[in-house]
Design a protein around this motif. Structure first.
Motif, PDB file in Angstrom:
ATOM      1  N   ALA A  49       0.829  -1.215   0.000  1.00 36.28           N
ATOM      2  CA  ALA A  49       0.000   0.000   0.000  1.00 36.28           C
ATOM      3  C   ALA A  49       0.856   1.255   0.000  1.00 36.28           C
ATOM      4  N   SER A  57      -0.434   8.562  -4.074  1.00 34.05           N
ATOM      5  CA  SER A  57      -1.109   7.497  -3.298  1.00 34.05           C
ATOM      6  C   SER A  57      -1.088   7.814  -1.804  1.00 34.05           C
ATOM      7  N   MET A  90      -6.597   2.787  -0.279  1.00 31.25           N
ATOM      8  CA  MET A  90      -7.081   1.541  -0.888  1.00 31.25           C
ATOM      9  C   MET A  90      -6.436   0.332  -0.205  1.00 31.25           C
ATOM     10  N   GLY A  91      -5.125   0.418   0.028  1.00 24.98           N
ATOM     11  CA  GLY A  91      -4.412  -0.708   0.641  1.00 24.98           C
ATOM     12  C   GLY A  91      -4.844  -0.953   2.082  1.00 24.98           C
ATOM     13  N   LEU A 128      -8.070  -2.705   2.051  1.00 28.10           N
ATOM     14  CA  LEU A 128      -7.884  -4.129   1.710  1.00 28.10           C
ATOM     15  C   LEU A 128      -7.408  -4.914   2.933  1.00 28.10           C
ATOM     16  N   ILE A 187      -1.587  -9.046  -2.700  1.00 24.97           N
ATOM     17  CA  ILE A 187      -2.374  -8.003  -3.363  1.00 24.97           C
ATOM     18  C   ILE A 187      -1.514  -6.744  -3.459  1.00 24.97           C
ATOM     19  N   SER A 208      -1.463  -3.195  -4.155  1.00 22.76           N
ATOM     20  CA  SER A 208      -2.212  -1.955  -4.402  1.00 22.76           C
ATOM     21  C   SER A 208      -1.308  -0.735  -4.307  1.00 22.76           C
ATOM     22  N   PHE A 268      -3.009  -4.132  -9.187  1.00 18.17           N
ATOM     23  CA  PHE A 268      -3.823  -2.972  -9.535  1.00 18.17           C
ATOM     24  C   PHE A 268      -3.169  -2.310 -10.744  1.00 18.17           C
ATOM     25  N   ASN A 286      -7.986   0.873 -12.354  1.00 17.32           N
ATOM     26  CA  ASN A 286      -8.495   2.194 -11.947  1.00 17.32           C
ATOM     27  C   ASN A 286      -8.291   3.154 -13.103  1.00 17.32           C
ATOM     28  N   ASN A 338     -13.845   4.500  -5.355  1.00 13.22           N
ATOM     29  CA  ASN A 338     -13.123   3.955  -6.504  1.00 13.22           C
ATOM     30  C   ASN A 338     -14.104   3.304  -7.462  1.00 13.22           C
ATOM     31  N   LYS A 374     -13.952   2.847  -1.038  1.00 19.61           N
ATOM     32  CA  LYS A 374     -12.792   1.957  -1.119  1.00 19.61           C
ATOM     33  C   LYS A 374     -12.969   0.757  -0.178  1.00 19.61           C
ATOM     34  N   ALA A 377     -12.746  -3.007  -1.476  1.00 23.04           N
ATOM     35  CA  ALA A 377     -11.839  -3.950  -0.810  1.00 23.04           C
ATOM     36  C   ALA A 377     -12.592  -5.206  -0.365  1.00 23.04           C
TER      37      ALA A 377
END
Ligand code: PMT
Length: 415
Positions: free
Chosen positions: A200, A217, A221-222, A225, A277, A279, A333, A359, A373, A392, A396
């Motif tokens: 993230a 960023s 988002m991370g 998740l 994952i 992100s 992502f 995205n 998102n 988000k 997630a």
């Protein structure tokens, strides 16, 4: 709001310490997350905060008296039994030394400990007391006993105490207790026994001691998740660049700054990773060297020569040819501004991923720094799904549900 709390019945036991006022905030957060919160206060707690305060916050009657009765199911049963049998989680915050002793000794001489005696589910305790009381062998022995029964503890923290002294004994903040409540309730969920590693935030590539190359960023988002994975019962690791949001509790945090450090951390965790994952917005380039001293302002232009950073997911994709089980599933992502689908599908293929979350970072309310998102999911088997604009948190949760389904855990009954 985390769906894990939706409709859950929570007993919030409040014992008599100055930290009681913080428990009002906890009751509020739990109630706002749609949990049904039944507060039990010891007599001492009522000296710090009036029961009506909790009553107003939770919209539920507050119990202080062992001899009151409830008609929950139409049949008259004694209050503590009705509460204890219906609850999904029992939180004690603050837990004083006295209450810890009562719980560990199985005493039932007042409503809080009496209810705990007839309760069989998960329990989370947030102690709060003066430093010497916390360090006393009797208290430590009680904590040990409760832990051996599977009771979870959060805190105490160290810092300034109500007495003005500094030391261990502060109750942790309500948000942290809230996070741990989600973690405890998530246990036994569909991702039980699965280790999910999430990257993230935006990496920072140093130019000199005071400047770096970065991106927009925030890590929202991370972090969402990581929360969603934790709430499905996963053992969750969050490898994160500097974040603009508070990371979730109940998750192993691995702070890094640069793409190289993120690469190294991911590789270190790889042999035990089931699901990865990615992100994070990882820099593709970094200055070829970072100056030791601050670059001075000079007339004219300056040139910084850049070199490529390691491509983390590509390296993982290559390793999977040798060990396809670590990770079993890779989700990436793609933050794109143009040729969206073509670019995303290219990355899915080149980096040997199972799923990519596209995205469109030029779309309003989507991508970097916002709370929502709009994504398109592409899977290796050719499946494509366009999801509407969601928070988000919701994106997630939907991604993690899909991960659970791909691991064959979609019909998992929480145990
Ligand atoms: O953090 P927020 O403010 O909430 O914003 C969220 C987000 C927009 C950052 C997130 O939703 C997102 O899209 N993350 C990926 C951003 C990105 O850099 O994508 P990319 O197309 O450059 O990279 C593709 C994939 O490869 C990503 O999973 C990325 O983590 C990974 N990658 C990229 C470069 C690199 N050197 N190593 C990598 O592993």
């Amino acid at each position: 709001m985390p769906p894990i709390l939706n409709g859950k019945r929570i007993i919030l036991g409040v014992s008599g310490g100055i930290a009681c006022y913080k428990s009002v905030m906890l009751a509020s957060r739990l109630t706002q997350a749609n949990a049904q919160v039944d507060v039990i206060m010891t007599e001492a707690a009522t000296k710090f905060v009036a029961p009506v305060t909790f009553q107003a916050i939770t919209q539920r009657a507050v119990s202080t008296d062992t001899f009151e009765s409830w008609t929950d199911t139409g049949r008259l049963r004694s209050g503590h039994i009705t509460l204890a049998h219906a609850a999904d989680l029992f939180i004690v915050a603050p837990a004083t030394a006295q209450t810890l002793a009562r719980l560990a000794l199985g005493m039932g001489d007042e409503l809080l400990s009496l209810t705990a005696l007839s309760y069989k589910g998960p329990m989370l305790i947030a102690p709060a007391m003066e430093t010497n009381m916390w360090g006393h062998p009797a208290t430590q022995q009680h904590v040990e006993t409760l832990r051996s029964w599977g009771v979870d503890f959060v805190g105490p923290a160290s810092g300034r105490l109500a007495s003005g002294e500094h030391g261990a004994g502060r109750m942790v903040e309500p948000d942290e207790i809230f996070e741990h409540a989600c973690r405890v309730l998530g246990r036994g969920g569909p991702l039980t026994g699965v280790r999910v590693v999430i990257t993230a935030g935006g990496t920072r590539e140093p130019i000199d001691p005071v400047r770096f190359m970065g991106n927009h960023s925030t890590g929202k988002m991370g972090v969402a998740l990581a929360r969603a994975a934790r709430d499905l019962g996963a053992e969750t690791v969050l490898i994160h660049a500097p974040l603009s949001v508070t990371p979730p509790g109940g998750v192993t945090l691995v702070p890094i700054r640069t793409a190289q450090q993120m690469h190294d951390a991911v590789m270190e965790h790889l042999p035990t990773t089931d699901v990865l994952i990615g992100s994070a917005a990882v820099a593709d380039y970094r200055p070829i060297h970072s100056e030791e001293k601050k670059i001075k302002k000079l007339p004219g232009q300056q040139t910084i020569i850049l070199e490529r950073t390691p491509d983390i997911l590509k390296a993982v994709g290559e390793r999977r040819h040798d060990d396809p089980l670590h990770p079993r599933l890779v989700v990436g992502f793609a933050a794109e501004t143009d040729d969206l689908e073509e670019n995303a599908l290219g990355k899915l293929e080149r980096k040997n991923m199972d799923m990519i979350v596209l995205n469109d970072v030029t779309a309003p309310d989507s991508g970097f720094a916002v709370d929502t998102n709009r994504v398109i999911i592409f899977e290796r088997d050719g499946n494509r799904e366009d999801w509407p604009l969601m928070s988000k948190e919701e994106v997630a949760q939907a991604i993690l549900q899909r991960v659970a389904a791909r691991l064959g855990r979609q019909n998992w009954a929480r145990r």
